[in-house]
Design a protein around this motif. Structure first.
Motif, PDB file in Angstrom:
ATOM      1  N   GLY A  27      -0.012  -5.361  -4.784  1.00  0.00           N
ATOM      2  CA  GLY A  27       0.269  -6.710  -5.239  1.00  0.00           C
ATOM      3  C   GLY A  27       0.805  -6.776  -6.651  1.00  0.00           C
ATOM      4  O   GLY A  27       1.329  -7.818  -7.075  1.00  0.00           O
ATOM      5  N   MET A  28       0.698  -5.675  -7.407  1.00  0.00           N
ATOM      6  CA  MET A  28       1.254  -5.644  -8.763  1.00  0.00           C
ATOM      7  C   MET A  28       2.755  -5.370  -8.699  1.00  0.00           C
ATOM      8  O   MET A  28       3.243  -4.755  -7.753  1.00  0.00           O
ATOM      9  CB  MET A  28       0.583  -4.555  -9.599  1.00  0.00           C
ATOM     10  N   SER A  29       3.465  -5.789  -9.714  1.00  0.00           N
ATOM     11  CA  SER A  29       4.854  -5.366  -9.824  1.00  0.00           C
ATOM     12  C   SER A  29       4.878  -3.899 -10.219  1.00  0.00           C
ATOM     13  O   SER A  29       3.932  -3.394 -10.841  1.00  0.00           O
ATOM     14  CB  SER A  29       5.597  -6.202 -10.873  1.00  0.00           C
ATOM     15  N   LEU A  53       0.831  -1.211   0.000  1.00  0.00           N
ATOM     16  CA  LEU A  53       0.000   0.000   0.000  1.00  0.00           C
ATOM     17  C   LEU A  53       0.862   1.257   0.000  1.00  0.00           C
ATOM     18  O   LEU A  53       0.565   2.231  -0.707  1.00  0.00           O
ATOM     19  CB  LEU A  53      -0.936  -0.008   1.218  1.00  0.00           C
ATOM     20  N   ARG A  54       1.920   1.249   0.783  1.00  0.00           N
ATOM     21  CA  ARG A  54       2.792   2.425   0.871  1.00  0.00           C
ATOM     22  C   ARG A  54       3.367   2.800  -0.493  1.00  0.00           C
ATOM     23  O   ARG A  54       3.351   3.968  -0.900  1.00  0.00           O
ATOM     24  CB  ARG A  54       3.921   2.140   1.866  1.00  0.00           C
ATOM     25  N   LYS A  55       3.858   1.822  -1.215  1.00  0.00           N
ATOM     26  CA  LYS A  55       4.460   2.096  -2.520  1.00  0.00           C
ATOM     27  C   LYS A  55       3.396   2.391  -3.571  1.00  0.00           C
ATOM     28  O   LYS A  55       3.616   3.201  -4.482  1.00  0.00           O
ATOM     29  CB  LYS A  55       5.340   0.918  -2.945  1.00  0.00           C
ATOM     30  N   ALA A  56       2.242   1.748  -3.457  1.00  0.00           N
ATOM     31  CA  ALA A  56       1.155   2.037  -4.401  1.00  0.00           C
ATOM     32  C   ALA A  56       0.680   3.481  -4.251  1.00  0.00           C
ATOM     33  O   ALA A  56       0.426   4.173  -5.251  1.00  0.00           O
ATOM     34  CB  ALA A  56      -0.005   1.069  -4.180  1.00  0.00           C
ATOM     35  N   LYS A  57       0.575   3.956  -3.014  1.00  0.00           N
ATOM     36  CA  LYS A  57       0.196   5.357  -2.782  1.00  0.00           C
ATOM     37  C   LYS A  57       1.222   6.290  -3.409  1.00  0.00           C
ATOM     38  O   LYS A  57       0.863   7.296  -4.029  1.00  0.00           O
ATOM     39  CB  LYS A  57       0.101   5.633  -1.274  1.00  0.00           C
ATOM     40  N   HIS A  58       2.468   5.964  -3.220  1.00  0.00           N
ATOM     41  CA  HIS A  58       3.546   6.800  -3.744  1.00  0.00           C
ATOM     42  C   HIS A  58       3.457   6.919  -5.261  1.00  0.00           C
ATOM     43  O   HIS A  58       3.518   8.027  -5.821  1.00  0.00           O
ATOM     44  CB  HIS A  58       4.881   6.182  -3.327  1.00  0.00           C
ATOM     45  N   GLN A  66      -8.312   2.487  -7.080  1.00  0.00           N
ATOM     46  CA  GLN A  66      -7.097   2.351  -7.874  1.00  0.00           C
ATOM     47  C   GLN A  66      -5.939   1.856  -7.009  1.00  0.00           C
ATOM     48  O   GLN A  66      -5.118   1.055  -7.454  1.00  0.00           O
ATOM     49  CB  GLN A  66      -6.732   3.686  -8.532  1.00  0.00           C
ATOM     50  N   LEU A  67      -5.879   2.326  -5.769  1.00  0.00           N
ATOM     51  CA  LEU A  67      -4.855   1.828  -4.854  1.00  0.00           C
ATOM     52  C   LEU A  67      -4.997   0.317  -4.660  1.00  0.00           C
ATOM     53  O   LEU A  67      -4.011  -0.423  -4.707  1.00  0.00           O
ATOM     54  CB  LEU A  67      -4.975   2.529  -3.502  1.00  0.00           C
ATOM     55  N   ASP A  68      -6.225  -0.123  -4.433  1.00  0.00           N
ATOM     56  CA  ASP A  68      -6.463  -1.546  -4.224  1.00  0.00           C
ATOM     57  C   ASP A  68      -6.012  -2.362  -5.436  1.00  0.00           C
ATOM     58  O   ASP A  68      -5.490  -3.474  -5.288  1.00  0.00           O
ATOM     59  CB  ASP A  68      -7.950  -1.808  -3.954  1.00  0.00           C
TER      60      ASP A  68
END
Length: 546
Positions: free
Chosen positions: A37-39, A13-18, A31-33
């Protein structure tokens, strides 16, 4: 060691938000969700898909009763319409609405190009239709080729007007555009090493560039259409073009651009000039530094210059100035996610102060604010919500004259050392930033006056987006996980909890209130508390960062 190697782990979640904050203006839980889990490579790739705009063109709902409507596609001369200042703002409102509906890099990169090739929409572009054409040109090349864009922008009617190149002719040279083209838009000056002599060019080079660019004129009726972009463009007045050879200095290897006397030949001169400028390694480095400052961080070390900027610049050259290979490499890298070192003093995540544009875009998208529909309710969207509230009140109060920087250099946040993005947050801008959330919750312009014709429903946000809303501790931590770059600690949680649970009262005070709302749908009690909580959490220092 700073590394451009792809991030080896999947996004949490931290990196997805970034990534989502830095790469788009559309920041939603959904969109965050989908990113978690994606690369990083796949997530960034998903952002590069070319998408059509939700709105094809702007609409002016005024005057009431007989609106000018889709004036940009009218056959009338652009300057024949009243309300040009309002229309210029409406054109940017058209861009923002499309940005808010785009889960991709296009609008983030089109705004990046705006910061590189600045025009001020209210300070010389001319009629509102020209800023609309200019923004469409930014969008056309947002995911494309910077070098080609740097050729096309020279024939952009708005740019020709803004930097006076329409007044540049062989008998009366105007060096304004030529100077800014080298000093601000492309290679940059570098350190001054003598009178009229900079690291990357000299005054003689500016004079020669102005001769190359002589005779380029804006076309008032927009009748000249670029065959590559299908957008209106200026034209060449052959009689006003300097047809002599132009010889540049050692800064450009003493290159001579052969003078021509036909329209196609003069276009070739322009192409030769741009190719010459973009053949210099410093041009590629200038763009990569701007990209780094825009997407990653305002300051960097020599290590980053060597291990990140320099190889990205080489990639840009190898890609013949296609922007996507560089951006995808950067946004997929270990370095972008701060995974290439353990130094806590140079964190990248949470290191940039949000621009006023990013701030309002995040609020409206994350909280699913029901913006008036510009297609079915154009008066309330374009005039009342965007023009009067966002454009005239909020953005101005927050220090961003939208698409209209004070100087050709652009917004200070992107070029002014040493503060850079800190310019967004000051005693002059803090009231505008802090009253934004109040305005959205109350549904009225608390920065100025009047209704904003929408409101932010904190209760529905919590009901729809926060799974454990009945537990005050989880409620706050889960909201913080969506809003802030980093998780908050127990002290911060307890601080925010006092807003919804009076000090000294047990947690079940909130639990009972929330469960009562769920069973009765009576939101009076929880709304008062949640309005106060969300206001405090949005105006906290943590939300100002991304």
């Amino acid at each position: 060691m700073a590394s451009l190697n792809p991030l080896g782990t999947n996004l949490d979640l931290r990196k997805a938000k970034h990534l989502l904050r830095r790469a788009t203006f559309n920041y939603t839980k959904e969109q965050l969700d989908s990113f978690v889990g994606m690369s990083a490579t796949n997530a960034v790739s998903s952002l590069t898909t070319v998408s059509s705009n939700t709105l094809s063109e702007p609409y002016d709902p005024l005057p009431v009763g007989a609106p000018d409507g889709f004036w940009t596609s009218s056959l009338q001369l652009p300057n024949s319409f009243e309300g040009q200042g309002r229309k210029r703002a409406i054109a940017t409102g058209w861009w923002w609405y499309n940005a808010m509906n785009d889960v991709g890099l296009k609008h983030k990169l089109s705004f990046f190009l705006h910061t590189c090739f600045v025009v001020g929409k209210d300070t010389g572009v001319g009629s509102a239709t020209y800023i609309y054409d200019h923004i469409r040109l930014l969008e056309f090349y947002a995911l494309g080729n910077i070098k080609t864009f740097a050729k096309k922008i020279t024939l952009d009617n708005g740019m020709l007007n803004y930097l006076d190149n329409s007044q540049n002719n062989k008998n009366n040279p105007n060096e304004n555009y030529a100077r800014e083209y080298l000093e601000l838009f492309t290679i940059l000056a570098g350190a001054q090493i003598g009178e009229g002599n900079y690291t990357n060019y000299t005054e003689i080079d500016i004079q020669q560039a102005a001769k190359v660019l002589s005779g380029f004129k804006s076309r008032a009726d927009r009748s000249d259409i670029d065959p590559d972009t299908n957008l209106p463009m200026g034209y060449i007045n052959i009689d006003q073009h300097d047809t002599k050879d132009k010889t540049f200095t050692a800064a450009f290897n003493n290159q001579t651009i052969t003078g021509r006397s036909t329209e196609s030949g003069i276009f070739d001169e322009l192409s030769d000039f741009v190719e010459m400028v973009f053949a210099q390694p410093e041009t590629a480095k200038a763009y990569c530094r701007k990209l780094y400052r825009y997407f990653v961080k305002s300051h960097w070390t020599e290590e980053v210059e060597t291990d990140i900027i320099t190889p990205l610049a080489q990639l840009l050259i190898d890609s013949d100035y296609e922007i996507l290979p560089v951006v995808t490499k950067l946004l997929s890298s270990e370095h972008f996610y701060d995974a290439d070192d353990t130094d806590a003093t140079d964190e990248i995540i949470g290191s940039i102060i949000k621009s006023p544009l990013q701030l309002i875009s995040e609020l409206c998208s994350m909280f699913s604010v029901t913006i008036p529909n510009p297609t079915t309710d154009p008066l309330n969207y374009y005039n009342n919500f965007f023009y009067k509230f966002i454009h005239n009140s909020y953005l101005n109060a927050a220090g961003m004259d939208f698409f209209n920087p004070d100087l050709v250099a652009g917004y200070p946040a992107y070029y002014q050392v040493p503060d850079y993005d800190r310019h967004w947050f000051s005693s002059n801008t803090i009231i505008g930033r802090y009253r934004l959330i109040e305005s959205l919750i109350e549904g009225k312009n608390t920065i100025g006056s009047g209704s904003i014709y929408t409101s932010l429903d904190t209760v529905l946000f919590v009901k729809n987006k926060i799974p454990n809303a009945s537990d005050p501790n989880l409620l706050i931590s889960e909201i913080a996980d969506l809003l802030y770059p980093e998780a908050i600690d127990s002290d911060r949680t307890n601080y925010f909890k006092t807003i919804i649970v009076d000090e000294g009262f047990p947690d079940y005070y909130w639990t009972n209130a929330w469960n009562q709302y769920i069973s009765s749908n009576d939101a009076i009690t929880v709304k008062t508390r949640l309005d106060a909580l969300i206001t405090a959490m949005i105006n906290a220092p943590e939300f100002q960062l991304m």
